[in-house]
Design a protein around this motif. Structure first.
Motif, PDB file in Angstrom:
ATOM      1  N   UNK A  56       0.793  -1.230   0.000  1.00  0.00           N
ATOM      2  CA  UNK A  56       0.000   0.000   0.000  1.00  0.00           C
ATOM      3  C   UNK A  56       0.824   1.278   0.000  1.00  0.00           C
ATOM      4  N   UNK A  57       2.009   1.228  -0.597  1.00  0.00           N
ATOM      5  CA  UNK A  57       2.887   2.401  -0.563  1.00  0.00           C
ATOM      6  C   UNK A  57       2.546   3.468  -1.602  1.00  0.00           C
ATOM      7  N   UNK A  58       1.834   3.083  -2.645  1.00  0.00           N
ATOM      8  CA  UNK A  58       1.532   4.040  -3.710  1.00  0.00           C
ATOM      9  C   UNK A  58       0.747   5.237  -3.166  1.00  0.00           C
ATOM     10  N   UNK A  59      -0.176   4.975  -2.265  1.00  0.00           N
ATOM     11  CA  UNK A  59      -0.981   6.059  -1.702  1.00  0.00           C
ATOM     12  C   UNK A  59      -0.102   7.128  -1.052  1.00  0.00           C
ATOM     13  N   UNK A  60       0.910   6.691  -0.299  1.00  0.00           N
ATOM     14  CA  UNK A  60       1.779   7.648   0.385  1.00  0.00           C
ATOM     15  C   UNK A  60       2.750   8.330  -0.572  1.00  0.00           C
ATOM     16  N   UNK A  61       3.172   7.610  -1.603  1.00  0.00           N
ATOM     17  CA  UNK A  61       4.017   8.248  -2.616  1.00  0.00           C
ATOM     18  C   UNK A  61       3.248   9.363  -3.322  1.00  0.00           C
ATOM     19  N   UNK A  62       1.994   9.076  -3.635  1.00  0.00           N
ATOM     20  CA  UNK A  62       1.136  10.082  -4.274  1.00  0.00           C
ATOM     21  C   UNK A  62       0.920  11.268  -3.341  1.00  0.00           C
ATOM     22  N   UNK A  63       0.662  10.979  -2.081  1.00  0.00           N
ATOM     23  CA  UNK A  63       0.430  12.029  -1.093  1.00  0.00           C
ATOM     24  C   UNK A  63       1.610  12.999  -1.024  1.00  0.00           C
ATOM     25  N   UNK A  64       2.825  12.466  -1.060  1.00  0.00           N
ATOM     26  CA  UNK A  64       4.012  13.304  -0.913  1.00  0.00           C
ATOM     27  C   UNK A  64       4.408  14.029  -2.193  1.00  0.00           C
ATOM     28  N   UNK A  65       3.690  13.762  -3.284  1.00  0.00           N
ATOM     29  CA  UNK A  65       3.895  14.575  -4.487  1.00  0.00           C
ATOM     30  C   UNK A  65       3.484  16.029  -4.234  1.00  0.00           C
ATOM     31  N   UNK A  66       2.637  16.226  -3.241  1.00  0.00           N
ATOM     32  CA  UNK A  66       2.167  17.578  -2.911  1.00  0.00           C
ATOM     33  C   UNK A  66       2.977  18.207  -1.779  1.00  0.00           C
ATOM     34  N   UNK A  67       4.103  17.595  -1.431  1.00  0.00           N
ATOM     35  CA  UNK A  67       4.968  18.147  -0.390  1.00  0.00           C
ATOM     36  C   UNK A  67       5.530  19.497  -0.828  1.00  0.00           C
ATOM     37  N   UNK A  68       5.975  20.276   0.143  1.00  0.00           N
ATOM     38  CA  UNK A  68       6.602  21.564  -0.174  1.00  0.00           C
ATOM     39  C   UNK A  68       8.082  21.395  -0.502  1.00  0.00           C
ATOM     40  N   UNK A  69       8.613  20.203  -0.304  1.00  0.00           N
ATOM     41  CA  UNK A  69      10.039  19.964  -0.519  1.00  0.00           C
ATOM     42  C   UNK A  69      10.253  19.323  -1.888  1.00  0.00           C
ATOM     43  N   UNK A  70      10.981  20.021  -2.753  1.00  0.00           N
ATOM     44  CA  UNK A  70      11.146  19.559  -4.128  1.00  0.00           C
ATOM     45  C   UNK A  70      11.919  18.246  -4.215  1.00  0.00           C
ATOM     46  N   UNK A  71      12.878  18.035  -3.306  1.00  0.00           N
ATOM     47  CA  UNK A  71      13.628  16.790  -3.352  1.00  0.00           C
ATOM     48  C   UNK A  71      12.717  15.600  -3.067  1.00  0.00           C
ATOM     49  N   UNK A  72      11.822  15.758  -2.107  1.00  0.00           N
ATOM     50  CA  UNK A  72      10.879  14.687  -1.789  1.00  0.00           C
ATOM     51  C   UNK A  72       9.916  14.463  -2.957  1.00  0.00           C
ATOM     52  N   UNK A  73       9.442  15.542  -3.564  1.00  0.00           N
ATOM     53  CA  UNK A  73       8.573  15.414  -4.738  1.00  0.00           C
ATOM     54  C   UNK A  73       9.287  14.651  -5.857  1.00  0.00           C
ATOM     55  N   UNK A  74      10.557  15.013  -6.066  1.00  0.00           N
ATOM     56  CA  UNK A  74      11.324  14.375  -7.142  1.00  0.00           C
ATOM     57  C   UNK A  74      11.502  12.883  -6.886  1.00  0.00           C
ATOM     58  N   UNK A  75      11.818  12.524  -5.650  1.00  0.00           N
ATOM     59  CA  UNK A  75      12.028  11.115  -5.324  1.00  0.00           C
ATOM     60  C   UNK A  75      10.736  10.306  -5.440  1.00  0.00           C
ATOM     61  N   UNK A  76       9.618  10.905  -5.014  1.00  0.00           N
ATOM     62  CA  UNK A  76       8.327  10.215  -5.149  1.00  0.00           C
ATOM     63  C   UNK A  76       7.970  10.011  -6.620  1.00  0.00           C
TER      64      UNK A  76
END
Length: 940
Positions: free
Chosen positions: A569-589
């Motif tokens: 069930x990790x896809x849900x959290x990867x999608x959620x963090x696409x909206x993070x304010x941190x570009x590095x986290x967005x890029x990794x997701x």
């Protein structure tokens, strides 16, 4: 030219990180020598001048079409050379201020044409092609740190193959190597005369296996090599370089006896001898070029003299380019490393260097209390500076720091690790830590009851494990299992202290570095790391999420991880963090989704968890190229599913993708074109691409050289060509000719994708028959591709031939080129995709002359009967059509009957597919008619 450009030329960095040649006397001298070399090349070496480069040298030119004359075809602002390569492509193309040149002959002509602008053109060419040898001969001749084995490889190849092309390559690489040495000599003479007024020479050019040039009986005394230093204001000086320092020896007859005091380095020695040197060193002139002189002129082959190079650096008190991290296997890649900074300006030792050297003796020889105080004092220095890092290494303090890790004094261990964590950002020190056995000790510390100590050890491992050998060491000593256990120490969501969070962060950082190894990915999974990564993915702390997602996106290249990412069930959290304010986290997701979305179920989950819209929104951040590459990659793979494409239509994603077709790095372009290629399978999007002006930039990319990009461009052009209006634009832009030329590309994937793209082009072009005939040699080329050994190439070519054969004149030409026996030869295949398109090609090729008979004579009929036993209805349909056409010949009817086709066709007469039904019935009818005729003739 690669070494000279990298080492001798003076470059400046622009904001984007791309270098430009400074306008200096040295650079002008180098450019003029290169220009002279290239201008004379065609007359001095005519055979080599005709050699066609692997890839064109490409740059933005100041020249326009008006300067070109005889030997060139000029069409307004565009220019093509009449001279062409074996592939039929011009050796020089000028288009929209971009020049592409593919031979030395054309370069020579161009420089003569350029007249007063030749210096600017040479500069622009070299700035755009920093390692021209790669473009000329291929990527295997890239200028890299390490031993240059290219010539040896070529000689080995000559022994095996001894062809003209290989001999030409040898001559070219030797000529360029000679030019390199000439340029380096020239630059060194100019610098030594104008800057330092020094020259260096070696007594002995013989190098022993350990990298030393001193004989073995002198090496035991610590001697490394012997130099002749020639200041311009004193007599030559003969000096010995040893591990203890440098001193004047007895002379060039190799009198080893010391004739002077011992000096700590060459700089200090020369201060005492040469007033002119003192004057110049006061101006803070860097003596890096003399180390270049050693490396390039005398120490050719770096791997065997790394230790000697480091010792000479220490003696010279400057730093050289560091050895790059060891390369990985084909399945592993190192993370890109920032180039190690050189000490610029003052080559004398800084106060920090001496300060650390004074502290070193307390670290080495004090009691535990003194050692801890010395370690604390050492941490007061800025350990992120290279001066301080190398001071610790040069003074032998690095070995002591590692030894302190193996004590039972927690304070000493902690102090040591805090320093090692900082200085291990330096690539030289990372390798040294691994060499001194530091990783093994750090892995043991991961079992320590002291949480802080474990965190420091894990974070230092994260820094060191950036190259293959270090990652292997961590795995072999049980480090992966221990790091995974650190993730398991607490439960996410329960009440925990800040130190628990820090433990997880440091463990994840180490796993992230280690996960670049394929074997380590498996070790993480076997150690139970996947569910723990899934649990931590649910936390809200960005500093933990970044290494957790970093590890996941590295591991997502493995199918077993993709399955686990879906089931946990990790896809849900990867999608959620696409909206993070941190570009590095967005890029990794986005990167994780990019790799995972190869699987259909994950593509559906991304849509289900509403991840397509944030991906589309992130396209607007076009300045961050790493983020853009990851996002466009995720969109590309998600667009493989039609349901996702429909969502992208809602979010106007296609319109945004079209705006990214220009001025983007290749890694972004590959993904953008890949996404458009998937999206344009839908009719609405084909129109959208046209209305947004996307057809022209897509067609223009057919001239690219990147193989992965070409595969995606071909698919995009083919998708767009399914729309007749788009096809008009593609044809007007010469897109069909460009596609056809890609059939000559040596890469089978490019060939296959080009052939697939030609199918809708031929189908939807107005007067397609005439269009195909206008391509000189095109029909012969596509027929000859039926000799390929690649199944996808064969399948796509059969599909293209089926479309082309609808035109009688083109079919006649292909028949003359032997299409029938080649198709017959392919019929013994079990590949259903190939069977289908091969049968279609045979059906259409039966429509000319005596081809039906020829298929029977070349034994192409009997194998078709077996195709009717396939479970693929599309194969049934194509086969029935082929058999129907072949059954017009009586002999073929006999062959079919003998191979039992009637019974199989009878079952298909009742098919709901009208085409299949009619073809089956028609074939049975022909066979039956022949049987009745035979019976009547026999019995009257």
């Amino acid at each position: 030219m690669g070494v000279a450009l990298a080492r001798a030329a003076q470059w400046t960095s622009a904001g984007s990180g791309t270098g430009t040649l400074e306008i200096t006397p040295l650079n002008k001298a180098l450019l003029n020598q290169i220009i002279q070399f290239v201008e004379d090349f065609s007359t001095k070496h005519p055979q080599e001048a005709a050699f066609v480069f692997r890839e064109p040298l490409e740059w933005k030119t100041q020249l326009d079409s008006s300067v070109f004359g005889e030997g060139y075809e000029i069409n307004e602002a565009a220019v093509q050379s009449q001279a062409k390569g074996k592939d039929g492509q011009p050796l020089l193309i000028l288009s929209a201020s971009t020049l592409r040149v593919r031979s030395f002959d054309q370069l020579s002509r161009l420089l003569r044409i350029a007249m007063g602008k030749k210096l600017k053109e040479a500069q622009a060419c070299l700035e755009a092609n920093r390692d021209p040898l790669v473009k000329i001969l291929g990527p295997e001749y890239e200028t890299v740190e390490g031993e240059d084995m290219s010539i040896l490889q070529l000689f080995d190849k000559v022994k095996k193959e001894s062809d003209l092309e290989t001999e030409l390559k040898i001559k070219i690489i030797l000529l360029l190597h000679q030019l390199d040495l000439q340029l380096l000599n020239s630059s060194l003479k100019q610098i030594s005369h104008n800057v330092l007024f020094l020259e260096f020479d070696l007594y002995s050019y013989y190098m022993f296996s350990n990298g030393c040039r001193a004989p073995p009986w002198r090496q035991v005394r610590g001697e490394i090599c012997y130099l002749v230093v020639k200041p311009h204001d004193t007599d030559p000086l003969c000096i010995t370089c040893s591990t203890a320092g440098v001193f004047l020896n007895g002379g060039e007859d190799i009198d080893y006896e010391r004739k002077s005091d011992l000096y700590k380095d060459i700089v200090t020695f020369l201060r005492e001898i040469s007033p002119r040197f003192v004057e110049n060193i006061a101006k803070q002139v860097c003596i890096y070029w003399y180390l270049v002189y050693f490396f390039v002129q005398m120490f050719i082959g770096r791997n065997c003299i790394v230790n000697l190079a480091e010792r000479l650096c220490s003696l010279l008190k400057i730093t050289s380019s560091s050895p790059e991290d060891v390369g990985e296997s084909s399945s592993e890649t190192d993370e890109d490393e920032q180039p190690v900074r050189r000490l610029e300006g003052n080559t004398d030792l800084s106060p920090e260097y001496w300060g650390i050297q004074k502290l070193a003796k307390y670290v080495k020889g004090g009691d535990p209390t003194a050692t801890v105080i010395a370690l604390c004092s050492m941490r007061d220095f800025n350990l992120s500076e290279e001066t301080c890092q190398l001071a610790i290494k040069d003074t032998g303090c690095l070995e002591v720091l590692i030894n302190l890790l193996d004590t039972e004094e927690i304070k000493c261990q902690t102090g040591s690790l805090k320093i090692l964590k900082e200085i291990s950002q330096n690539v030289l020190i990372r390798h040294a830590i691994a060499d001194f056995g530091g990783l093994e000790i750090m892995v043991k510390i991961l079992d320590s009851p002291d949480t802080n100590l474990k965190c420091l050890a894990a974070e230092t491992i994260a820094n060191v494990a950036r190259f293959k050998r270090a990652r292997k060491t961590v795995r072999q000593h049980g480090g992966i299992k221990r790091l995974v256990e650190l993730l398991e120490s607490i439960s996410v969501g329960s009440s925990y202290q800040a130190k628990d969070s820090e433990t997880a962060r440091c463990a994840a950082l180490a796993l992230w570095s280690c996960s670049k190894s394929t074997k380590n990915k498996k070790a993480i999974r076997k150690a139970g790391g996947i569910p723990l990564l899934a649990r931590w993915l649910k936390c809200s702390h960005t500093n933990i999420l970044i290494p957790i997602v970093g590890t996941l996106q590295e591991c997502a290249s493995e199918p077993s991880y993709r399955l686990a990412i879906r089931t946990e069930g990790m896809i849900e959290n990867l999608v959620k963090n696409l909206s993070s304010e941190h570009e590095e986290l967005q890029m990794l997701c986005a990167s994780a989704i990019f790799k995972c979305a190869e699987d259909e179920e994950i593509r559906d989950l991304v849509r289900k968890h509403e991840g397509l819209q944030p991906l589309s929104v992130l396209l607007d951040n076009s300045e961050n190229k790493q983020l853009l590459a990851a996002v466009t990659g995720a969109i590309w793979k998600c667009a493989i599913s039609r349901e996702n494409v429909l969502k992208f239509q809602e979010y106007k994603t296609v319109e945004t993708l079209v705006t990214l077709l220009t001025n983007q790095p290749e890694e972004v372009l590959i993904n953008v074109i890949g996404a458009l290629g998937e999206c344009c399978q839908e009719e609405e999007n084909r129109g959208t691409i046209r209305r947004c002006g996307g057809i022209a930039p897509i067609v223009e990319l057919l001239t690219a050289t990147n193989q992965a990009l070409l595969v995606n461009v071909n698919k995009a052009v083919g998708g767009c060509a399914m729309d007749p209006e788009n096809m008009l634009i593609i044809d007007s832009l010469d897109g069909v000719r460009l596609l056809w030329s890609l059939l000559k590309n040596p890469n089978p994937d490019v060939q296959a994708s080009a052939a697939w793209a030609l199918c809708p082009c031929v189908e939807n072009a107005k007067n397609s028959g005439e269009m195909v005939r206008s391509l000189v040699g095109g029909l012969e080329l596509i027929v000859n591709l039926l000799k390929s050994k690649d199944k996808e190439v064969l399948t796509s070519v059969c599909a293209a031939i089926a479309n082309i054969a609808k035109d009688q004149e083109n079919l006649a030409v292909m028949t003359d080129h032997g299409v029938v026996p080649l198709l017959s030869k392919l019929t013994n295949t079990n590949n259903n995709k190939l069977r289908r398109h091969l049968a279609e090609a045979i059906a259409h090729c039966c429509m000319w002359g005596n081809n039906r008979v020829a298929f029977g004579e070349t034994k192409g009929v009997a194998p078709l009967a077996r195709y009717l036993k396939s479970k693929d209805p599309l194969v049934h349909r194509a086969t029935a059509l082929a058999l129907y056409q072949l059954s017009e010949d009586p002999n073929n009817c006999v062959i079919m009957h003998e191979n039992g086709v009637v019974k199989l066709l009878l079952a298909m007469v009742g098919s709901t597919d009208d085409t299949l039904q009619e073809a089956a019935a028609g074939c049975i009818s022909n066979i039956r008619r022949l049987a009745l005729a035979t019976e009547k003739a026999k019995y009257g």
